[in-house]
Design an enzyme around this catalytic site. Structure first.
Site, PDB file in Angstrom:
ATOM      1  N   ARG A   1     107.516  -4.237  23.621  1.00 41.01           N
ATOM      2  CA  ARG A   1     106.589  -4.588  22.541  1.00 41.01           C
ATOM      3  C   ARG A   1     105.503  -5.562  23.036  1.00 41.01           C
ATOM      4  NH1 ARG A   1     104.960  -9.606  19.839  1.00 41.01           N
ATOM      5  NH2 ARG A   1     104.460  -9.121  17.695  1.00 41.01           N
ATOM      6  N   VAL A   2     104.276  -5.296  22.632  1.00 40.60           N
ATOM      7  CA  VAL A   2     103.155  -6.201  22.902  1.00 40.60           C
ATOM      8  C   VAL A   2     102.555  -6.582  21.548  1.00 40.60           C
ATOM      9  CG1 VAL A   2     100.824  -6.341  23.885  1.00 40.60           C
ATOM     10  CG2 VAL A   2     102.667  -5.253  25.192  1.00 40.60           C
ATOM     11  N   GLY A   3     102.260  -7.850  21.365  1.00 36.90           N
ATOM     12  CA  GLY A   3     101.719  -8.308  20.084  1.00 36.90           C
ATOM     13  C   GLY A   3     100.216  -8.470  20.114  1.00 36.90           C
ATOM     14  N   ASP A   4      99.739  -9.360  19.265  1.00 36.59           N
ATOM     15  CA  ASP A   4      98.289  -9.570  19.135  1.00 36.59           C
ATOM     16  C   ASP A   4      97.700 -10.449  20.236  1.00 36.59           C
ATOM     17  OD1 ASP A   4      99.831 -11.717  18.052  1.00 36.59           O
ATOM     18  OD2 ASP A   4      98.045 -12.507  17.082  1.00 36.59           O
TER      19      ASP A   4
ATOM     20  N   GLY B   1     102.241 -10.849  15.049  1.00 33.29           N
ATOM     21  CA  GLY B   1     101.149 -10.158  15.721  1.00 33.29           C
ATOM     22  C   GLY B   1     100.761  -8.849  15.064  1.00 33.29           C
TER      23      GLY B   1
ATOM     24  N   THR C   1     101.569 -16.432  24.808  1.00 31.66           N
ATOM     25  CA  THR C   1     102.826 -16.344  24.052  1.00 31.66           C
ATOM     26  C   THR C   1     103.885 -15.556  24.802  1.00 31.66           C
ATOM     27  OG1 THR C   1     103.703 -15.807  21.847  1.00 31.66           O
ATOM     28  CG2 THR C   1     102.349 -14.143  22.870  1.00 31.66           C
TER      29      THR C   1
ATOM     30  N   SER D   1     108.445 -20.432  22.816  1.00 33.71           N
ATOM     31  CA  SER D   1     107.657 -19.282  22.360  1.00 33.71           C
ATOM     32  C   SER D   1     106.486 -18.984  23.290  1.00 33.71           C
ATOM     33  CB  SER D   1     107.133 -19.563  20.942  1.00 33.71           C
ATOM     34  OG  SER D   1     106.516 -20.834  20.902  1.00 33.71           O
TER      35      SER D   1
ATOM     36  N   THR E   1     102.997 -18.561  19.110  1.00 33.17           N
ATOM     37  CA  THR E   1     101.885 -18.550  20.050  1.00 33.17           C
ATOM     38  C   THR E   1     101.082 -19.843  20.023  1.00 33.17           C
ATOM     39  OG1 THR E   1     101.626 -16.297  19.307  1.00 33.17           O
ATOM     40  CG2 THR E   1      99.812 -17.216  20.590  1.00 33.17           C
TER      41      THR E   1
ATOM     42  N   THR F   1      97.921 -17.165  15.089  1.00 32.42           N
ATOM     43  CA  THR F   1      99.322 -17.289  15.464  1.00 32.42           C
ATOM     44  C   THR F   1     100.154 -16.636  14.374  1.00 32.42           C
ATOM     45  OG1 THR F   1     101.020 -18.863  16.186  1.00 32.42           O
ATOM     46  CG2 THR F   1      99.624 -19.540  14.345  1.00 32.42           C
ATOM     47  N   GLY F   2     101.386 -16.296  14.702  1.00 33.71           N
ATOM     48  CA  GLY F   2     102.237 -15.668  13.695  1.00 33.71           C
ATOM     49  C   GLY F   2     102.539 -14.223  14.044  1.00 33.71           C
TER      50      GLY F   2
HETATM   51  N1  GLY Z   1     101.588 -13.832  17.709  1.00 32.62           N
HETATM   52  C1  GLY Z   1     102.496 -13.557  18.706  1.00 32.62           C
HETATM   53  C2  GLY Z   1     103.086 -12.236  18.646  1.00 32.62           C
HETATM   54  O1  GLY Z   1     103.208 -11.653  17.580  1.00 32.62           O
HETATM   55  O2  GLY Z   1     103.478 -11.735  19.685  1.00 32.62           O
END
Ligand code: GLY
Length: 343
Positions: free
Chosen positions: A226-229, A252, A216, A91, A198, A249-250
């Site tokens: 896609r881009v997360g948090d 995003g 991550t 991950s 993450t 974490t989790g």
């Molecule tokens: N927390 C990682 C993501 O959602 O990309």
């Protein structure tokens, strides 16, 4: 406060607006750091926290730096690279699971005790996005570089292009593609509830300074682009050297909707302990996001006194906490049902 709350309820201001006003009404208290009687106590330091079981090795590396008197910023940067470099951690970094088109893209951010920060988003072919994020912070006038621009910047700084898709991750992606053809919901990305996702790391060094890092490969089988948090300062990571630091974490998308890490630091500024702040930030998600039972978010926090907190929506969120008295792996308390009932 109570009468203001009931007045707002009586005049029918909706919950989000009420919360906003509630936060504002705390502001006179919020001017003062919350530690109160804790100020009399010596701070516990150094301290380092990181997410998930695989983060234990990252904590060990960060501890070496902290215990020898190094800066928290160096500790978190070197710590999370242990996970980025490990192909078995699927991950983060090398070996990260790809998007639905089979491409690995990485997100990361870093923040220091002076409020400086750097981030990269949708970075391909570079194993250590956290090092690139630090260079964005230190060598450019910007905070975030994304995509091809981030990659070109990394190459200009001496990084090399590498294939990050390991045979194992490729095989899992191919299996997912086969299975998703017959799946009734093939577009659903994989949400990791246990022992995965993450790495977020926050640390307090012997000098009493805080820093954090987050890196991550994002959700497995995410949409391409896609881009997360994880590269978003305030969402997956926030550091305020007067107050504390938090990381997430989790899923995003859920963290981005509530700017969870910034929220936790602001809760600590208002007087909450790191544990109370993490719990309240999780409740912010479970109260507002009706599908919260279906995904995981976990938070970690630390304050200037070296006190720590951890909380998650679901069972199974492990984290690593090292300080001079302990080197532990714990599972966060979680109270999804109670949170829903109580709040
Ligand atoms: N927390 C990682 C993501 O959602 O990309």
């Amino acid at each position: 406060m109570t009468s203001r709350r009931s007045f707002l309820k009586r005049i029918g201001i909706g919950f989000p607006a009420f919360s906003l006003l509630g936060l504002a009404s705390f502001s006179s208290k919020a001017q003062e750091p919350h530690f109160g009687s804790d100020n009399q106590k010596a701070a516990i330091k150094p301290v380092v926290l990181s997410t998930w079981k695989f983060g234990f090795a990252a904590n060990e590396k960060a501890w070496e730096v902290l215990n020898s008197g190094g800066r928290a910023l160096d500790a978190v940067e070197q710590g999370v690279q242990v996970s980025e470099n490990d192909p078995k951690v699927t991950s983060v970094g090398l070996g990260g699971l790809p998007d639905r088109e089979g491409k690995v893209s990485l997100d990361a951010c870093i923040m220091d005790e002076k409020g400086n920060c750097g981030a990269v988003a949708y970075l391909q072919g570079i194993k250590n996005p956290i090092r690139v994020a630090r260079l964005v912070m230190e060598k450019t006038p910007h905070i975030m570089l994304a995509g091809k621009g981030a990659q070109n910047f990394a190459l200009s700084q001496g990084f090399s292009l590498e294939n990050l898709l390991t045979e194992e991750s490729k095989a899992r992606w191919e299996k997912w593609k086969l299975e998703s053809n017959s799946d009734s919901n093939p577009d659903k990305p994989e949400i990791n509830v246990e022992d995965h996702d993450t790495i977020g790391m926050i640390a307090l060094d012997k000098n009493g300074d805080l820093s954090g890092a987050c890196t991550t490969s994002g959700l497995a089988w995410k949409m391409h682009g896609r881009v997360g948090d994880s590269p978003i300062i305030g969402a997956a990571l926030y550091v305020d050297n007067e107050v504390g630091a938090a990381t997430a974490t989790g899923k995003g998308e859920a963290v981005m909707k509530s700017l969870g890490s910034f929220l936790i630091v602001e809760f600590m500024r208002q007087g909450m302990s790191p544990q109370e702040a993490c719990e309240k930030a999780i409740r912010r998600i479970t109260e507002r996001q009706p599908d919260a039972k279906e995904f995981q978010v976990g938070y970690l926090a630390i304050n200037k006194q070296g006190e720590t907190g951890a909380y998650s929506i679901q069972k199974g969120f492990t984290y690593n906490a090292f300080d001079p008295n302990r080197k532990e792996q714990n599972t966060s308390g979680h109270r999804f049902e109670t949170a829903i009932r109580t709040y």
